[in-house]
Design a protein around this motif. Structure first.
Motif, PDB file in Angstrom:
ATOM      1  N   LYS A   1      52.299   4.185  73.013  1.00 42.49           N
ATOM      2  CA  LYS A   1      51.867   5.020  74.316  1.00 42.49           C
ATOM      3  C   LYS A   1      51.092   6.018  74.085  1.00 42.49           C
ATOM      4  O   LYS A   1      49.916   6.290  74.516  1.00 42.49           O
ATOM      5  CB  LYS A   1      53.107   5.613  74.927  1.00 42.49           C
ATOM      6  CG  LYS A   1      52.932   6.159  76.304  1.00 42.49           C
ATOM      7  CD  LYS A   1      52.595   5.393  77.372  1.00 42.49           C
ATOM      8  CE  LYS A   1      52.504   6.355  78.713  1.00 42.49           C
ATOM      9  NZ  LYS A   1      52.407   5.357  79.904  1.00 42.49           N
TER      10      LYS A   1
ATOM     11  N   LEU B   1      49.997   0.957  75.339  1.00 43.50           N
ATOM     12  CA  LEU B   1      51.336   0.335  76.094  1.00 43.50           C
ATOM     13  C   LEU B   1      50.880  -0.179  77.656  1.00 43.50           C
ATOM     14  O   LEU B   1      50.631   0.643  78.520  1.00 43.50           O
ATOM     15  CB  LEU B   1      52.256   1.492  76.357  1.00 43.50           C
ATOM     16  CG  LEU B   1      53.879   0.752  76.609  1.00 43.50           C
ATOM     17  CD1 LEU B   1      54.118   0.011  75.593  1.00 43.50           C
ATOM     18  CD2 LEU B   1      54.621   1.933  76.885  1.00 43.50           C
ATOM     19  N   LEU B   2      50.982  -1.208  77.680  1.00 41.63           N
ATOM     20  CA  LEU B   2      50.462  -2.072  78.840  1.00 41.63           C
ATOM     21  C   LEU B   2      51.590  -2.047  79.931  1.00 41.63           C
ATOM     22  O   LEU B   2      52.641  -2.370  79.697  1.00 41.63           O
ATOM     23  CB  LEU B   2      50.303  -3.599  78.597  1.00 41.63           C
ATOM     24  CG  LEU B   2      49.193  -4.263  79.291  1.00 41.63           C
ATOM     25  CD1 LEU B   2      47.812  -3.654  79.258  1.00 41.63           C
ATOM     26  CD2 LEU B   2      49.024  -5.698  78.934  1.00 41.63           C
ATOM     27  N   ALA B   3      51.065  -1.537  80.990  1.00 38.20           N
ATOM     28  CA  ALA B   3      52.032  -1.487  82.275  1.00 38.20           C
ATOM     29  C   ALA B   3      52.796  -2.824  82.464  1.00 38.20           C
ATOM     30  O   ALA B   3      53.985  -3.131  82.558  1.00 38.20           O
ATOM     31  CB  ALA B   3      51.511  -1.061  83.653  1.00 38.20           C
ATOM     32  N   LYS B   4      51.853  -3.836  82.838  1.00 38.88           N
ATOM     33  CA  LYS B   4      52.417  -5.175  82.917  1.00 38.88           C
ATOM     34  C   LYS B   4      52.062  -6.076  81.539  1.00 38.88           C
ATOM     35  O   LYS B   4      51.698  -7.043  81.158  1.00 38.88           O
ATOM     36  CB  LYS B   4      51.129  -6.155  83.856  1.00 38.88           C
ATOM     37  CG  LYS B   4      51.413  -5.509  85.274  1.00 38.88           C
ATOM     38  CD  LYS B   4      50.651  -6.179  86.204  1.00 38.88           C
ATOM     39  CE  LYS B   4      50.407  -5.818  87.529  1.00 38.88           C
ATOM     40  NZ  LYS B   4      49.766  -6.321  88.613  1.00 38.88           N
TER      41      LYS B   4
ATOM     42  N   THR C   1      46.741  -5.001  73.363  1.00 34.84           N
ATOM     43  CA  THR C   1      45.804  -6.039  74.101  1.00 34.84           C
ATOM     44  C   THR C   1      44.663  -6.264  73.304  1.00 34.84           C
ATOM     45  O   THR C   1      43.410  -6.812  73.862  1.00 34.84           O
ATOM     46  CB  THR C   1      45.544  -5.517  75.498  1.00 34.84           C
ATOM     47  OG1 THR C   1      45.030  -4.082  75.420  1.00 34.84           O
ATOM     48  CG2 THR C   1      46.628  -5.572  76.468  1.00 34.84           C
TER      49      THR C   1
ATOM     50  N   LEU D   1      59.381  -4.378  78.746  1.00 41.56           N
ATOM     51  CA  LEU D   1      60.869  -4.717  78.568  1.00 41.56           C
ATOM     52  C   LEU D   1      61.520  -5.970  79.481  1.00 41.56           C
ATOM     53  O   LEU D   1      62.502  -5.861  79.627  1.00 41.56           O
ATOM     54  CB  LEU D   1      61.304  -3.472  78.959  1.00 41.56           C
ATOM     55  CG  LEU D   1      60.902  -2.059  78.175  1.00 41.56           C
ATOM     56  CD1 LEU D   1      61.354  -0.746  78.840  1.00 41.56           C
ATOM     57  CD2 LEU D   1      61.461  -2.226  76.801  1.00 41.56           C
TER      58      LEU D   1
ATOM     59  N   ARG E   1      57.115   2.459  69.898  1.00 41.73           N
ATOM     60  CA  ARG E   1      56.880   2.308  71.247  1.00 41.73           C
ATOM     61  C   ARG E   1      56.345   3.813  71.626  1.00 41.73           C
ATOM     62  O   ARG E   1      55.201   3.954  72.397  1.00 41.73           O
ATOM     63  CB  ARG E   1      58.153   2.215  72.112  1.00 41.73           C
ATOM     64  CG  ARG E   1      58.235   0.611  72.200  1.00 41.73           C
ATOM     65  CD  ARG E   1      59.521   0.430  73.001  1.00 41.73           C
ATOM     66  NE  ARG E   1      59.426   0.438  74.612  1.00 41.73           N
ATOM     67  CZ  ARG E   1      58.900  -0.131  75.338  1.00 41.73           C
ATOM     68  NH1 ARG E   1      57.990  -1.352  74.940  1.00 41.73           N
ATOM     69  NH2 ARG E   1      58.502   0.159  76.632  1.00 41.73           N
TER      70      ARG E   1
ATOM     71  N   TYR F   1      54.535  -7.894  80.570  1.00 41.82           N
ATOM     72  CA  TYR F   1      54.892  -9.425  80.717  1.00 41.82           C
ATOM     73  C   TYR F   1      54.115 -10.418  80.546  1.00 41.82           C
ATOM     74  O   TYR F   1      54.168 -11.344  80.389  1.00 41.82           O
ATOM     75  CB  TYR F   1      55.787  -9.549  81.771  1.00 41.82           C
ATOM     76  CG  TYR F   1      55.385  -8.915  83.239  1.00 41.82           C
ATOM     77  CD1 TYR F   1      54.284  -9.679  83.974  1.00 41.82           C
ATOM     78  CD2 TYR F   1      55.587  -7.625  83.432  1.00 41.82           C
ATOM     79  CE1 TYR F   1      54.125  -9.063  85.100  1.00 41.82           C
ATOM     80  CE2 TYR F   1      55.094  -7.157  84.540  1.00 41.82           C
ATOM     81  CZ  TYR F   1      54.287  -7.946  85.526  1.00 41.82           C
ATOM     82  OH  TYR F   1      53.806  -7.410  86.693  1.00 41.82           O
ATOM     83  N   VAL F   2      52.609 -10.038  81.214  1.00 47.74           N
ATOM     84  CA  VAL F   2      51.433 -10.751  80.984  1.00 47.74           C
ATOM     85  C   VAL F   2      51.071 -11.308  79.704  1.00 47.74           C
ATOM     86  O   VAL F   2      50.846 -12.496  79.664  1.00 47.74           O
ATOM     87  CB  VAL F   2      50.077  -9.923  81.801  1.00 47.74           C
ATOM     88  CG1 VAL F   2      48.974 -10.976  81.411  1.00 47.74           C
ATOM     89  CG2 VAL F   2      50.208  -9.688  82.990  1.00 47.74           C
TER      90      VAL F   2
ATOM     91  N   GLY G   1      47.296   5.137  73.751  1.00 43.18           N
ATOM     92  CA  GLY G   1      46.928   4.373  75.116  1.00 43.18           C
ATOM     93  C   GLY G   1      47.167   3.004  75.157  1.00 43.18           C
ATOM     94  O   GLY G   1      46.261   2.321  75.803  1.00 43.18           O
TER      95      GLY G   1
ATOM     96  N   GLY H   1      58.437  -3.428  83.709  1.00 46.13           N
ATOM     97  CA  GLY H   1      57.073  -2.914  83.154  1.00 46.13           C
ATOM     98  C   GLY H   1      57.310  -2.570  81.643  1.00 46.13           C
ATOM     99  O   GLY H   1      58.140  -2.696  81.023  1.00 46.13           O
ATOM    100  N   TYR H   2      56.168  -2.449  81.097  1.00 47.54           N
ATOM    101  CA  TYR H   2      56.178  -1.816  79.734  1.00 47.54           C
ATOM    102  C   TYR H   2      56.589  -2.711  78.530  1.00 47.54           C
ATOM    103  O   TYR H   2      57.169  -2.182  77.665  1.00 47.54           O
ATOM    104  CB  TYR H   2      56.742  -0.465  79.636  1.00 47.54           C
ATOM    105  CG  TYR H   2      55.878   0.423  80.664  1.00 47.54           C
ATOM    106  CD1 TYR H   2      54.563   0.839  80.437  1.00 47.54           C
ATOM    107  CD2 TYR H   2      56.583   0.813  81.935  1.00 47.54           C
ATOM    108  CE1 TYR H   2      53.969   1.562  81.300  1.00 47.54           C
ATOM    109  CE2 TYR H   2      55.843   1.854  82.557  1.00 47.54           C
ATOM    110  CZ  TYR H   2      54.667   2.046  82.452  1.00 47.54           C
ATOM    111  OH  TYR H   2      53.945   2.841  83.400  1.00 47.54           O
TER     112      TYR H   2
END
Lengths: 343, 343, 343, 343
Positions: free
Chosen positions: A226, A231-234, A60, A34, A222, A236-237, A229, A31-32
């Motif tokens: 965060k 920092l995307l959980a996914k 995003t 990484l 990083r 990798y998308v 607000g 996640g995030y």
């Protein structure tokens, strides 16, 4: 409605990106941001930038990228200088100010700043009763579809270095901006402290890449993402899409493609003696029509009415990766009919 | 690594959602969430909530949703009350404070607050030298995997109404939380002022739905989302996914599915006399293993080490829509071997 | 240096105020403005305002008063509209933006706004991608020494009421502003939502009185003052001074006194054909001198060089309660000599 | 009411300070703290600190000083660590959070932190999902009247240096704190990055001196003060008072004087077997009385009821430069009567 020329984010995503996403649909990724795709995407972008000495982070959205970068760079009493037409000044609902910082503006020329504008602003902010100007924000391409040439950008960059100002380039439409100028990816490392490479407007579901060149801007970024607000959980998308964009020249190719279509429209309209609000060489063009033509056209196509001007209204056509030559030709035919009918 | 039980956002998206996205790949949609899919998704959610009298907005992450909602609700001198283990207090890098507001905490019980905790906090903040507590934040399910029962939530809701406190429920894991409790969607309209329905952790690429029930919280919320950098250009990407999630019972079905797998793991581990850090009925479980077992297990599976406890370490297993019964059975078998080996 | 005309805060405090302070030097008073002197001062001010229906709070500086009021009134996504020359826009080092709010500006006329300016700004901020203009800020007198007439202020006030905009009047130099206009204290209750009555620049050690007329602006304002670091422990120090200022007509008398001296200077300079940068009727005047005269004068007197203009430099002379007729006459004599010498 | 022991800011100002102010009442001084008195005061303070290598700035209140310093030192994603009883955590209505920063707390011992507390906090904040702890805040004396010994402070200072944490000492009651400990002015330059020397609570009208020792904290601090609304127009009012306080040993003498009176009260009360809430050696003491005695006493004297405890209530007596031995003796006599009556 035949087609929407309203903007370059009306369509889901370029097919090549969707394909890459689907290929990863049975993976488990960290996640995030990484994950391996994000790592690879960053490597590919660094190759284009021709430097390893930069940090890259994915977020995003453009307003999010701008507010995150600017609030990281500035001290509390510092301001960012921008053109009065800049996205951060007009179209972000005070997102930069919400992080505590004034946006100081100069009027600029065709949506662009020059060293003279920056100097004017610096002279007007000379002691502790005024904000200290800590950075300069420009965009490539600008809100008016114009671009900085290398010479223009170099002049700003030199001025900023001499005067200890950070330089941040908003590349929400960087693909189009690069395709329309003599600036190339490998130049940025010497020209600015931070660049954001826009993904959403050139065919990604969403995604912007923040590139930090200046070493002083790297630590704990990083944490800051965060904190804002962003920092995307996914992560990798976004990583998968940038990976695809930069594994070959897709990113820049799309820039050339949309500029070509916009140039086709511009040339055809000029041949019809349609005047323009700005001299754009990118994928946003601003022709001027009478009220009647504009209104009739709006029944066939979707577009943005930019502002009232002498002789009618400046409207905005935006081409995207989804736009075809055919729909552009049809648009020109329809405009011809309306103009003939008007006479 | 055989499998990752680290979290519920390691996998792209549920196949049904990807399919819906692909079906829309040749559409042109309006930007910023004003598209037909988002409209339809909101209607479907309202049907589940059994009320038309609420406003729904989509954003792309939990920290973003929390900071956006809390900074909208509070006046500058007000604070939000939360359990000390709450996401906003521990895991958001000060995102709420970055909007200017203190997070006041009470220790809570199993990650949950009671009216007595709220009363304690109110009594400690009695004049203008202290922050005024303006709202209460709880989550369903909590950071420890526990859930509020209807009775517990009703008690908090009543207390908040009596004391003029807004109540906000963070539903980052609402699917799992609802599937594990006697609370149903149609109850929220009477229980809280604002709810966020989590999408990312139950199978969406990204996406959280903020539901505003209280009329005072509705005006200009879109301005506020933009101000916080959270208004997505391609809002329809989230809209399409929520539309699919709520066109039938997929959202809740996935909640039951992941809870069932977590319960299977819990029951099997309890049969092996493995102790637990908290009594979770949702998709996050916290078994305790010796350092040796934990380390050996970490060579086979990915998971989070929660914290050192007496007798070793509490670790966290999270089940997701991607998790299968088979991989859970394999995990149990592997743990059995490690436990046997240890003896 | 013979004398400083640099500003109206170069001297400690008017003798009558010092006397009142000394009389209270053996008292014990409640802290934080809850003392009997502050209470009495507020009563006296309310009598001048001819209303009981307002809340009054004392703080210690103008930037502090402005930032405290504005951040209380606005929602996070809202902006304050001001003249581009306004104190909050130019001379407060981003203090308003530091509380999260954009200062939107219109160019104005002679430092003043009209309803047409406000309308222009409202029209330019029409949707959620732009800040919502929530309030209008004006000052009486302005940074250029000009004043609003009753008719002008009434027009702004009416416009604001019609368009749901709060109106805040910065009265850092209100004594001078009232003495120079047809506006009287009793009119404010019907004209604006909030007024700040300046004390520092008319002879107090420090102290500004914030008057809240609009009921919606009253609750918890003391919390907000403390939140902004502006709640003075020894609030009675300010209270005692305002008590003395308003127990008779001292406040306004000093306004007339300093305006008379400024008018004397203006008339004498005009008789010498000295041009002016603005048409001021208050205690700040802006004559224009050649570089040579300005520099020679600066060896005798202290004053602020406002800005370079055609024909030399606009400089600022400010009269204060400390200024005497004699020193003004001496200044005129010295200027005469310099002008003669120059010819 | 015979006398108020409620706090040390109930009386105007020490006679020596008033005399110095009156002596300057016919002067013209530069604004914003750039005057000769402020310069001289800073020189005198530097002599006591035994270093020229520090910057000194005057502001007007403790909350203002704290919020200004902390928001200058921290990056947006950083937090300040404090004892849970700390002024910034409890009594400042979220003023630090209003600047965007979390106050992380550890419970501490008697209002004080140790390196072990700091280490505990650092370990709990280990990655980018948590705030980064950037500085440590302590006060001398503390909210409970206790003081750090040199050894205790040195241990904290060493720990902070090793772990790259800024150390800030809130000296709202520094006169009393120094008079009660083995710490002297000349030690601070080696112990902390920033110190604030309190003036209001030891007899000034208002005024706090912020001392910046660390070179990294010096640039543009005046910009930051203005940005926080804390730059006083008549800065010389504070300058004159600090000049008087430090031209001889008045500042510290007053610290000894108020501690002596508090010690007298403590000893007398202990002789009467009155228990205490904390072991204070400074000018705030916290005796515990039954409800009846407390209430009867409150009819004769003003004081703060600190909190309910076993056996009644802890109340707070504060001695000030205004307090006399006679009034202390009278207080003791009155307490004796009440205690006798109770039995």
């Amino acid at each position: 409605m035949k087609y929407s020329f309203r903007n370059d984010y009306s369509e889901l995503a370029h097919p090549a990106l969707l394909e890459s996403l689907l290929q990863a649909s049975n993976e488990q990724n960290k996640g995030y941001g990484l994950d391996k795709h994000s790592d690879n995407a960053k490597q590919l972008i660094k190759q284009k930038l021709e430097t390893d000495n930069c940090d890259i982070h994915f977020v995003t959205g453009g307003t999010q990228a701008n507010a995150t970068v600017i609030s990281y760079i500035l001290r509390p009493f510092e301001a960012v200088l921008a053109c009065s037409t800049a996205h951060i000044n007009v179209y972000e609902t005070g997102a930069v100010e919400a992080t505590g910082h004034k946006v100081v503006t100069e009027e600029g020329i065709d949506g662009k700043l020059t060293p003279a504008h920056i100097e004017h602003a610096l002279k007007a902010h000379y002691d502790e009763h005024m904000v200290k100007i800590g950075m300069v924000y420009i965009s490539q391409s600008t809100e008016l579809g114009t671009v900085y040439s290398y010479e223009e950008l170099k002049a700003i960059s030199d001025y900023c270095k001499e005067h200890n100002l950070y330089l941040f380039i908003d590349g929400a439409r960087l693909a189009s901006g690069l395709a329309a100028s003599d600036i190339t990816f490998n130049m940025f490392k010497d020209l600015c402290d931070c660049l954001y490479i826009g993904g959403t407007k050139i065919g990604m579901l969403s995604g912007e890449a923040i590139v930090l060149f200046n070493d002083r801007l790297k630590p704990y970024f990083r944490h800051h993402i965060k904190n804002k607000g962003a920092l995307l959980a996914k992560g990798y998308v976004v990583g998968i899409q940038f990976e695809r964009m930069f594994q070959d020249d897709l990113y820049l190719q799309l820039g050339y493609q949309i500029n070509d279509l916009a140039r086709f429209l511009t040339n055809e309209l000029k041949a019809l003696d349609v005047p323009f609000f700005s001299e754009s060489s990118t994928n946003q063009i601003f022709p001027i029509f009478s009220k009647e033509v504009m209104e009739s056209l709006s029944e066939l196509y979707d577009f943005e009415v930019w502002e009232p001007v002498d002789g009618g209204f400046a409207i905005r056509f935006v081409t995207s990766w989804f736009t075809t030559k055919e729909v552009c030709e049809e648009l020109i035919e329809d405009i011809k009919k309306l103009l003939n009918h008007q006479q």
